[in-house]
Design a protein around this motif. Structure first.
Motif, PDB file in Angstrom:
ATOM      1  N   SER A  89       0.837  -1.198   0.000  1.00  0.00           N
ATOM      2  CA  SER A  89       0.000   0.000   0.000  1.00  0.00           C
ATOM      3  C   SER A  89       0.872   1.248   0.000  1.00  0.00           C
ATOM      4  N   LEU A  90       1.970   1.207   0.778  1.00  0.00           N
ATOM      5  CA  LEU A  90       2.900   2.335   0.776  1.00  0.00           C
ATOM      6  C   LEU A  90       3.561   2.487  -0.583  1.00  0.00           C
ATOM      7  N   TYR A  91       3.878   1.359  -1.222  1.00  0.00           N
ATOM      8  CA  TYR A  91       4.504   1.411  -2.549  1.00  0.00           C
ATOM      9  C   TYR A  91       3.577   2.118  -3.542  1.00  0.00           C
ATOM     10  N   SER A 115       8.773  -3.967   0.041  1.00  0.00           N
ATOM     11  CA  SER A 115       7.816  -3.813  -1.044  1.00  0.00           C
ATOM     12  C   SER A 115       8.471  -4.227  -2.355  1.00  0.00           C
ATOM     13  N   SER A 116       7.746  -4.061  -3.441  1.00  0.00           N
ATOM     14  CA  SER A 116       8.341  -4.240  -4.770  1.00  0.00           C
ATOM     15  C   SER A 116       9.415  -3.179  -4.982  1.00  0.00           C
ATOM     16  N   VAL A 117      10.191  -3.336  -6.022  1.00  0.00           N
ATOM     17  CA  VAL A 117      11.276  -2.402  -6.340  1.00  0.00           C
ATOM     18  C   VAL A 117      10.897  -1.618  -7.594  1.00  0.00           C
ATOM     19  N   ALA A 118      11.017  -0.310  -7.521  1.00  0.00           N
ATOM     20  CA  ALA A 118      10.790   0.551  -8.679  1.00  0.00           C
ATOM     21  C   ALA A 118      12.143   0.927  -9.274  1.00  0.00           C
ATOM     22  N   PHE A 119      12.360   0.526 -10.511  1.00  0.00           N
ATOM     23  CA  PHE A 119      13.607   0.859 -11.211  1.00  0.00           C
ATOM     24  C   PHE A 119      13.356   2.011 -12.178  1.00  0.00           C
ATOM     25  N   ILE A 161      10.464   0.291  -0.404  1.00  0.00           N
ATOM     26  CA  ILE A 161      10.018   0.621   0.955  1.00  0.00           C
ATOM     27  C   ILE A 161      10.213  -0.607   1.829  1.00  0.00           C
ATOM     28  N   GLU A 162      10.804  -0.376   2.985  1.00  0.00           N
ATOM     29  CA  GLU A 162      11.150  -1.488   3.873  1.00  0.00           C
ATOM     30  C   GLU A 162      10.625  -1.237   5.272  1.00  0.00           C
ATOM     31  N   ASP A 163      10.225  -2.316   5.932  1.00  0.00           N
ATOM     32  CA  ASP A 163       9.780  -2.248   7.329  1.00  0.00           C
ATOM     33  C   ASP A 163      11.017  -2.357   8.212  1.00  0.00           C
ATOM     34  N   ALA A 201       9.163   7.128   5.985  1.00  0.00           N
ATOM     35  CA  ALA A 201       7.927   7.117   5.201  1.00  0.00           C
ATOM     36  C   ALA A 201       6.906   8.110   5.741  1.00  0.00           C
ATOM     37  N   GLY A 202       7.193   8.711   6.881  1.00  0.00           N
ATOM     38  CA  GLY A 202       6.282   9.702   7.444  1.00  0.00           C
ATOM     39  C   GLY A 202       5.688   9.259   8.760  1.00  0.00           C
ATOM     40  N   PRO A 203       5.128  10.190   9.535  1.00  0.00           N
ATOM     41  CA  PRO A 203       4.596   9.873  10.864  1.00  0.00           C
ATOM     42  C   PRO A 203       3.428   8.900  10.834  1.00  0.00           C
ATOM     43  N   GLN A 204       2.697   8.822   9.731  1.00  0.00           N
ATOM     44  CA  GLN A 204       1.576   7.896   9.656  1.00  0.00           C
ATOM     45  C   GLN A 204       2.041   6.454   9.464  1.00  0.00           C
ATOM     46  N   ASP A 205       3.311   6.279   9.083  1.00  0.00           N
ATOM     47  CA  ASP A 205       3.910   4.943   8.920  1.00  0.00           C
ATOM     48  C   ASP A 205       5.285   4.965   9.590  1.00  0.00           C
ATOM     49  N   PRO A 206       5.317   5.018  10.932  1.00  0.00           N
ATOM     50  CA  PRO A 206       6.572   5.251  11.653  1.00  0.00           C
ATOM     51  C   PRO A 206       7.602   4.140  11.552  1.00  0.00           C
ATOM     52  N   ASN A 207       7.219   2.937  11.100  1.00  0.00           N
ATOM     53  CA  ASN A 207       8.170   1.825  11.028  1.00  0.00           C
ATOM     54  C   ASN A 207       8.768   1.628   9.638  1.00  0.00           C
ATOM     55  N   ALA A 208       8.332   2.410   8.676  1.00  0.00           N
ATOM     56  CA  ALA A 208       8.750   2.187   7.286  1.00  0.00           C
ATOM     57  C   ALA A 208       9.749   3.238   6.830  1.00  0.00           C
ATOM     58  N   VAL A 209      10.664   2.805   5.962  1.00  0.00           N
ATOM     59  CA  VAL A 209      11.645   3.711   5.368  1.00  0.00           C
ATOM     60  C   VAL A 209      11.676   3.493   3.854  1.00  0.00           C
ATOM     61  N   LEU A 210      12.034   4.547   3.156  1.00  0.00           N
ATOM     62  CA  LEU A 210      12.236   4.472   1.714  1.00  0.00           C
ATOM     63  C   LEU A 210      13.734   4.378   1.459  1.00  0.00           C
ATOM     64  N   ASN A 211      14.165   3.294   0.814  1.00  0.00           N
ATOM     65  CA  ASN A 211      15.564   3.108   0.451  1.00  0.00           C
ATOM     66  C   ASN A 211      15.728   3.331  -1.056  1.00  0.00           C
ATOM     67  N   ALA A 212      16.775   4.029  -1.431  1.00  0.00           N
ATOM     68  CA  ALA A 212      17.051   4.278  -2.850  1.00  0.00           C
ATOM     69  C   ALA A 212      18.541   4.113  -3.113  1.00  0.00           C
ATOM     70  N   MET A 213      18.853   3.579  -4.295  1.00  0.00           N
ATOM     71  CA  MET A 213      20.238   3.383  -4.718  1.00  0.00           C
ATOM     72  C   MET A 213      20.346   3.792  -6.186  1.00  0.00           C
ATOM     73  N   ALA A 214      21.444   4.411  -6.540  1.00  0.00           N
ATOM     74  CA  ALA A 214      21.658   4.833  -7.921  1.00  0.00           C
ATOM     75  C   ALA A 214      23.063   4.471  -8.362  1.00  0.00           C
ATOM     76  N   CYS A 215      23.144   3.862  -9.530  1.00  0.00           N
ATOM     77  CA  CYS A 215      24.429   3.574 -10.175  1.00  0.00           C
ATOM     78  C   CYS A 215      24.502   4.470 -11.409  1.00  0.00           C
ATOM     79  N   VAL A 216      25.563   5.257 -11.503  1.00  0.00           N
ATOM     80  CA  VAL A 216      25.651   6.293 -12.527  1.00  0.00           C
ATOM     81  C   VAL A 216      26.878   6.070 -13.406  1.00  0.00           C
ATOM     82  N   GLY A 217      26.644   6.069 -14.718  1.00  0.00           N
ATOM     83  CA  GLY A 217      27.749   5.974 -15.684  1.00  0.00           C
ATOM     84  C   GLY A 217      27.916   7.293 -16.400  1.00  0.00           C
TER      85      GLY A 217
END
Length: 240
Positions: A89-91, A115-119, A161-163, A201-217
């Motif tokens: 739902s957060l995704y 959650s699923s991964v958005a590329f 998004i990860e718990d 992820a915000g105060p309404q979802d205090p246990n969740a975080v958004l993780n992001a990674m970027a590989c740049v050429g």
């Protein structure tokens, strides 16, 4: 045969014994045993009553400390488990700007707590060569799990998004992306830089975080500016 003299009565005999200091063999009263039994029972009741009072006082002092919150057991009830975060739902509320000519692809993670991964990429994205059920946004150990073909990726970003309550406490809502060491897999795809960001992820979802990674050429200045904007603007929107 009578002698003509009256025999002394018991009173006379008792008085004579007292005056002469002689022991007197008196008969026991007929109700003596009943009196002794009653006295024994009365003494026993007094002893029981005297013992019961201190025990009642001790129970009043110690029993509340031994009972749990429901006052029926010495073991406190376990704390209620926090509600499980609906990561999918957060995704669905994940906001990631996609510039023109960029591609976006969702790849299921199927890993508990994620959650699923958005590329996102400057190039076309395709289904990974193999299914990686435990894939995480920060997992760059197997290029076959990445939705890219060829060795010149330009830029590849992954959002998930990860718990993670511990990380959520430390992460800010608008944390900036940080450069990190280039991984071997990113380097094998002609990557020369890597960025990482972790946001609450915000105060309404205090246990969740958004993780992001970027590989740049190799990127044009415009594409590089777009990449930094994507990392800066990505967030989990509040529920409507």
């Amino acid at each position: 045969m009578s002698t003509g003299k009256d025999e002394p009565g018991p009173e006379v005999e008792l008085l004579r014994a007292v005056l002469l200091d002689q022991p007197v063999d008196l008969a026991a009263p007929p109700d003596r045993m009943t009196t002794v039994a009653n006295r024994f029972r009365r003494t026993r009741r007094l002893r029981v009553a005297a013992t019961a009072v201190p025990m009642a006082l001790l129970a009043a002092v110690f029993l509340p400390h031994q009972l749990g919150p429901d006052r029926t057991t010495g073991v406190a009830a376990p704390p209620a488990s926090p509600p499980r975060t609906d990561l999918q739902s957060l995704y669905g509320r994940l906001e990631v700007p996609v510039p023109p000519q960029w591609s976006r692809l969702t790849v299921p993670s199927q890993r508990d707590g994620t959650s699923s991964v958005a590329f996102l990429s400057t190039h076309a994205l395709s289904t990974p060569e193999k299914a990686c059920p435990g894939f995480q946004a920060g997992d760059w150990t197997d290029p076959a799990c990445l939705p890219v073909s060829g060795r010149d990726l330009g830029a590849l970003l992954a959002f998930q998004i990860e718990d993670d309550p511990a990380a959520a406490v430390k992460a800010g809502r608008h944390t900036a992306a940080q450069p990190i060491e280039v991984s071997p897999v990113c380097r094998s795809l002609s990557g020369t830089k890597m960025y990482k960001v972790q946001r609450s992820a915000g105060p309404q979802d205090p246990n969740a975080v958004l993780n992001a990674m970027a590989c740049v050429g190799e990127l044009t200045p415009q594409a590089h500016s777009q990449l930094l904007t994507i990392l800066d603007k990505a967030f989990v929107a509040s529920p409507s």
